[in-house]
Design a protein around this motif. Structure first.
Motif, PDB file in Angstrom:
ATOM      1  N   GLU B 220       0.860  -1.312   0.189  1.00  0.00           N
ATOM      2  CA  GLU B 220       0.035   0.154  -0.050  1.00  0.00           C
ATOM      3  C   GLU B 220       0.804   1.129   0.117  1.00  0.00           C
ATOM      4  O   GLU B 220       0.651   2.180  -0.432  1.00  0.00           O
ATOM      5  N   SER B 224       0.683   4.227  -2.669  1.00  0.00           N
ATOM      6  CA  SER B 224       0.214   5.686  -2.308  1.00  0.00           C
ATOM      7  C   SER B 224       0.997   6.535  -1.630  1.00  0.00           C
ATOM      8  O   SER B 224       1.746   6.146  -0.771  1.00  0.00           O
ATOM      9  N   THR B 228      -2.954   4.688   3.638  1.00  0.00           N
ATOM     10  CA  THR B 228      -4.281   4.417   3.539  1.00  0.00           C
ATOM     11  C   THR B 228      -4.993   3.623   4.723  1.00  0.00           C
ATOM     12  O   THR B 228      -4.405   3.160   5.680  1.00  0.00           O
TER      13      THR B 228
END
Lengths: 267, 258
Positions: B220, B224, B228
Motif C-alpha cells: 500500500e 500511495s 491508507t
C-alpha cells in the motif's frame, strides 16, 4: 518460637519415582536451619517445594503462614539455586540492580548486597569473566538485595575459600539475628556445626530433625560426621529388623557399608 | 496455587526492558549485525537487479521486493534473536528465578517486546535511510510509515520467537523453528506469486498468516503517497497477532514444574 516453614506429609514424584516420602518438619523463624544429606537425597527438590516451584504429589507446605508459591510470598522469599542463575552477559552490578529493581530496591541496597558477598571490587566486571565461586556469590547477592524474610540457599558455599566461607556464615547468622529465616543446604559436615538446627535427609526421608548439640549428645560423639554415620547405621538396622527377622546382619553388611563409605567420601 | 499474576507493573516491565537492552549493549557484535545486516542484504538485492530494465509501466523489481524485505528482514532477525534469548533464560535458570520474584509473566514478555521493538526501530531507521538514499528505493508513502510497519513486524517476530522457545529444549531445535515459522509465511505472503494467482485453498491459508498483512501494508505504501485505511487495518492485524502470540507465550511460562 514461631515457625517460618511448616511441612506436613510432603510427597514429591519425579516421573513414576517417588523422591520425597511424606516429610513433616518445621523451620523455626530467625534461625539458620541446615539441610544436610548426600547428593540425590532430595535436598534440592525439598527446597523447590518450599519456594513453591515444585509440583507436589501430596501433603502441604506452609511458608510464613501461607501456602508455598502463593503470589504474596514472592516479595518475601529469596531462592538461590545451586547453579548460579544470573545473566552472564551483564556486569555484576547490573545483575544485582536488576533483581533489586524487581523488589523495588535501588542502587544503595544493591551495593550493600555486593559488599555482603565481597564483590564490590568486581562490580563492573561481566559475570561470564568471573570464576564459578564468584558467579555463585553474584547469585547470592541477587537474593540478598531483596531483603527477604525467608532465604532458601542451595549449597551456597561450594567452591569458596575458607575465609570467605566463614565470612558468609557470619553474614547468615547476622541476618538470622536480624529476624531473617535461613534454610541452607550443604553436604559438608563442618557446615552442619554452624547451623542452629539440622535436618538430615537421606533417600527422600527425614533421618533427623535436631540441633548440633543434641545430636552430639545423643550419639555420644563430638564429631558430627561420625554422629550422622551412626544415625544412618542405626536407622538401617531398624529397617532391616522390620523387613526380615534373622537376616539382620546380612542386611547390614549389604546396605550399610557402601552407603556409609559414600557419606565419608562426599564430606 | 499457581494463580497467574496478570497484573501489569510499568516499573517491572521497564526494568526488564532496561535489562534486555543492557545485555544487547554488552554484545557489540550482535548490535553491529542487528544494525548493519539488513542494509547489506538489501544492497545485494539492489545489485542483482541493477542491470535489468524495469517492466514498462510497473515499479522496478527491486522497488517491489526491496520494500517487502524492509518488513520481512526484521521479522526474521527478531524471531531468531528472541527465541534464543528466551531459551537461554529457560536453560540458565534465570527464568525460574524471575518467576519467584514479584515480576508477572506479562511484565516479562512485554519487557522483551519493548526492548526488541526499540532495537527494531533503530534497525528500521538505518535500513530505510540506507535503502532510500543509497539504493534509490522508490517508496510513494512516508518513510515513518515504513519504519512503523517494520517495527510492528519485528514485534510479531519477537512474540513468535518467545512462543517458539517454549517448544525447544536446545538451541539446535530453536533455530530450526525459524524455517518452520518464517518460510511458509514468506512463500504465501504474495511476494513470490501474487496471492490472486495462488490455488484457492492456499489463498485461504495466506489469509490467516500475519506476515501477509505486513507485506500488504508495505505494498500500500509503495502505491500511495499517504497511509491508507487499508494500511492501518494491516498494521492492526499484525499488532493483534503479536499480542495473541505474547498471550500464548505467557501461558507457556510455568511457575511450578515437576
Amino acid at each position: 518460637m514461631t515457625d517460618a516453614v511448616t511441612v506436613t506429609d510432603l510427597a514429591v514424584d519425579r516421573g513414576t519415582r517417588r523422591v520425597l516420602h511424606g516429610l513433616s518438619f518445621s523451620v523455626p523463624a530467625g534461625q539458620v536451619t541446615g539441610l544436610l544429606g548426600p547428593s540425590g537425597s532430595g535436598k534440592t527438590t525439598l527446597m523447590r517445594a518450599v519456594v513453591g516451584v515444585q509440583r507436589t504429589a501430596g501433603g502441604a507446605v506452609a511458608v510464613l503462614g501461607r501456602p508455598a508459591g502463593c503470589p504474596s510470598l514472592r516479595a518475601r522469599v529469596g531462592y538461590v539455586t545451586q547453579a548460579p542463575s544470573v545473566y552472564a552477559d551483564l556486569t555484576v552490578r547490573e545483575n544485582v540492580r536488576h533483581f533489586g529493581a524487581l523488589h523495588g530496591m535501588g542502587a544503595r541496597e544493591s551495593d550493600a548486597a555486593l559488599a555482603d558477598v565481597g564483590l564490590l571490587d568486581a562490580a563492573g566486571r561481566l559475570v561470564r569473566d568471573l570464576s564459578g565461586g564468584q558467579q555463585g556469590r553474584v547469585s547470592l547477592a541477587c537474593a540478598l538485595v531483596a531483603a527477604p524474610d525467608l532465604l532458601v540457599l542451595d549449597e551456597p558455599t561450594v567452591g569458596l575459600d575458607p575465609v570467605l566461607r566463614a565470612e558468609l556464615w557470619a553474614r547468615f547468622h547476622a541476618l538470622a539475628a536480624a529476624g531473617t529465616t535461613l534454610l541452607v543446604s550443604s553436604h559438608v559436615m563442618d557446615e552442619a556445626a554452624r547451623c542452629d538446627r539440622l535436618l538430615l535427609l537421606r533417600e527422600g526421608r527425614l533421618l533427623t530433625d535436631s540441633t548440633p548439640a543434641r545430636l552430639r549428645a545423643e550419639s555420644g560423639t563430638d564429631d558430627l560426621e561420625e554422629a550422622f554415620l551412626r544415625l544412618i547405621r542405626s536407622s538401617e538396622e531398624a529397617d532391616a529388623n522390620e523387613q526380615g527377622h534373622g537376616h539382620r546382619s546380612e542386611g547390614r553388611a549389604r546396605s550399610g557399608a557402601p552407603h556409609g563409605s559414600e557419606q565419608v567420601s562426599r564430606a | 496455587m499457581t494463580a497467574p499474576t496478570t497484573h501489569l507493573s510499568p516499573a517491572l516491565t521497564a526494568a526488564t526492558t532496561g535489562r534486555v537492552l543492557r545485555q544487547l549493549r554488552h554484545d557489540h557484535r550482535t548490535m553491529a549485525m542487528l544494525l548493519v545486516l539488513p542494509s547489506l542484504l538489501l544492497g545485494l538485492l539492489y545489485l542483482i537487479w541493477s542491470d535489468l530494465p524495469a517492466p514498462p509501466g510497473q515499479p522496478s523489481t527491486f522497488d517491489r521486493v526491496g520494500l517487502t524485505m524492509l518488513g520481512i528482514l526484521p521479522f526474521v532477525v527478531m524471531f531468531l534473536v528472541t527465541s534464543i534469548a528466551m531459551l537461554r533464560e529457560r536453560t540458565s535458570g534465570t527464568l525460574e528465578r524471575l518467576l519467584t520474584t514479584p515480576l508477572s509473566r506479562p511484565d516479562l514478555l512485554l519487557g522483551y517486546g519493548t526492548a526488541f521493538g526499540l532495537a527494531a526501530a533503530l534497525q528500521a531507521t538505518v535500513t530505510v535511510t540506507v535503502a532510500t538514499t543509497l539504493y534509490d528505493l522508490d517508496v510513494a508513502g512516508p518513510p515513518w510509515a515504513v519504519v512503523l510497519i517494520a517495527v510492528v513486524n519485528a514485534v510479531l517476530g519477537v512474540a513468535l520467537g518467545l512462543l517458539a522457545s517454549a517448544f525447544a529444549r536446545t538451541e539446535f531445535q530453536a533455530v530450526q523453528f525459524m524455517p518452520v515459522v518464517v518460510l511458509p509465511q514468506f512463500f504465501l505472503c504474495g511476494l513470490l506469486v501474487p496471492r490472486e494467482q495462488m490455488p484457492g485453498w492456499l489463498q485461504a491459508v495466506s489469509d490467516v498468516l500475519p506476515l501477509t498483512y505486513a507485506v500488504d501494508g508495505l505494498q500500500e505504501l509503495g502505491r500511495s503517497a499517504e497511509p491508507t485505511g487499508r494500511m492501518w487495518v494491516d498494521v492492526a492485524v499484525v499488532a493483534g497477532a503479536a499480542l495473541v502470540a505474547l498471550a500464548l507465550a505467557a501461558a507457556t511460562l510455568r511457575r511450578r514444574t515437576s
